[in-house]
Enzyme design. Structure first.
Site, PDB file in Angstrom:
ATOM      1  CD  GLN A  61      36.230  55.291  42.012  1.00 60.42           C
ATOM      2  OE1 GLN A  61      36.840  54.528  42.767  1.00 60.42           O
ATOM      3  NE2 GLN A  61      35.158  54.904  41.336  1.00 60.42           N
ATOM      4  CB  SER A  62      36.881  58.978  48.835  1.00 59.17           C
ATOM      5  OG  SER A  62      37.475  58.917  50.118  1.00 59.17           O
ATOM      6  CG  ASN A  63      42.086  55.588  47.695  1.00 61.31           C
ATOM      7  OD1 ASN A  63      41.705  54.648  47.019  1.00 61.31           O
ATOM      8  ND2 ASN A  63      42.843  56.553  47.213  1.00 61.31           N
TER       9      ASN A  63
END
Ligand code: PLP
Length: 312
Positions: free
Chosen positions: A76-78
């Site tokens: 879920q890396s921005n």
């Protein structure tokens, strides 16, 4: 486009809003003036702090004639999502090295990565990152591609320039807070904010609230980045990192971060994610309640985005 800090590949224009948090302040029973800088509202690729950093990193990739951006992060890396968005906008390919298992039905940032056309290479743990980066880079080169590696969180001195520029932007909006408080992890955001404050001769204290690592480790990374920023080589000031909100660890909510998430939504209609910004908001609230800010101070909560994580 270029400015005194170096070339910038503009992904959005105009300042992000700075707003009063009247209702949160009233809920806390008064105290310092509370402002929020809305980088969650950056109108590019769902926004957030990574967009500012990428604006300064992309010219390096373009100067190297890259045709593919490569970066890494969690599922879920921005940062991975913002990099995939920048690649799409610039007509480049994007390869993401993601630690985590593929989802049957991608959600949140993973869904956006897919929509943006990024190619994802999954690895099972953070420990495999270095090896995977080497493998992916040499494979792309052997295929005749020109890959450009953007390190974790784009937290390089060049990426941090995005936040030095953001301080110039804030000053141009007529705001010079006594304190800026924000979520921190790989250090580039705080390094840029500190550099911006130093370059402009402000007395603003910058407090990063750790999402994962111990304060000493983040502070030493930040100091190293700051010193590589033009005009800051001899920087010897304080780097304030608050690691009291991490709880059980990265991405795991705590009672106080849950409370902060609800309070910001219910008083200001602001959305904070539990990995980064809810923990920073929890620190803001705790410091205000403990009287660690004086009531004649202005405290600015720098909202670094992450709202896509709410849909993971
Ligand atoms: C929403 C959000 N806030 C804050 C951070 C921390 O910023 P930095 O890595 O520059 O310390 C990140 C990324 O790590 C993030 O995605």
């Amino acid at each position: 486009m270029s400015n005194t800090l170096g070339p910038r590949e503009e992904l959005f224009s105009g300042p992000t809003p700075i707003q009063e948090m009247w209702r949160l302040r009233a809920h806390l029973g008064g105290g310092p003036r509370l402002l929020v800088k809305r980088d969650d509202a950056i109108p590019f690729g769902f926004g957030g702090n990574k967009v500012r950093k990428l604006e300064f990193v992309l010219p390096e990739a373009l100067a190297a004639h890259a045709d593919t951006l490569v970066t890494l992060g969690g599922l879920q890396s921005n940062h991975a999502r913002a990099t995939a968005a920048a690649a799409a906008k610039l007509g480049l390919r994007c390869v993401l090295i993601i630690n985590g298992a593929p989802q049957n039905r991608p959600s949140g940032n993973a869904l956006l990565d897919q929509l943006l056309g990024a190619q994802v290479e999954y690895i099972s743990s953070r420990g495999e990152r270095a090896g995977a980066v080497e493998r992916v880079m040499s494979r792309l080169q052997s295929e005749g591609r020109k890959p450009y590696l953007i390190p974790l969180g784009a937290s390089t001195p060049t990426g941090a320039l995005g936040f030095a520029a953001a301080i110039d932007e804030m000053i141009a909006q007529g705001v010079r807070p006594d304190v800026i408080i924000h979520a921190g992890s790989s250090g580039g955001t705080q390094a840029g904010l500190v550099a911006g404050v130093v370059r402009n001769g402000l007395a603003t204290r910058i407090i990063a609230v750790s999402a994962d690592d111990p304060a000493a480790s983040i502070a030493s990374t930040v100091r190293g980045i700051v010193r590589d920023i033009p005009g800051c080589a001899s920087f010897d000031g304080e780097i304030a990192v608050d690691d009291s909100m991490v709880g059980e660890g990265y991405g795991l909510p705590t009672d106080t971060s849950r409370e902060a998430q609800q309070l910001l939504a219910r008083t200001e209609a602001l959305f904070v994610d539990h990995t980064y910004t809810a923990k920073a908001a929890a620190a803001l609230i705790a410091h205000a309640r403990d009287g660690r800010f004086s009531s004649d101070e202005t405290v600015l909560f720098w909202h670094t985005g992450g709202q896509v994580g709410l849909f993971a």
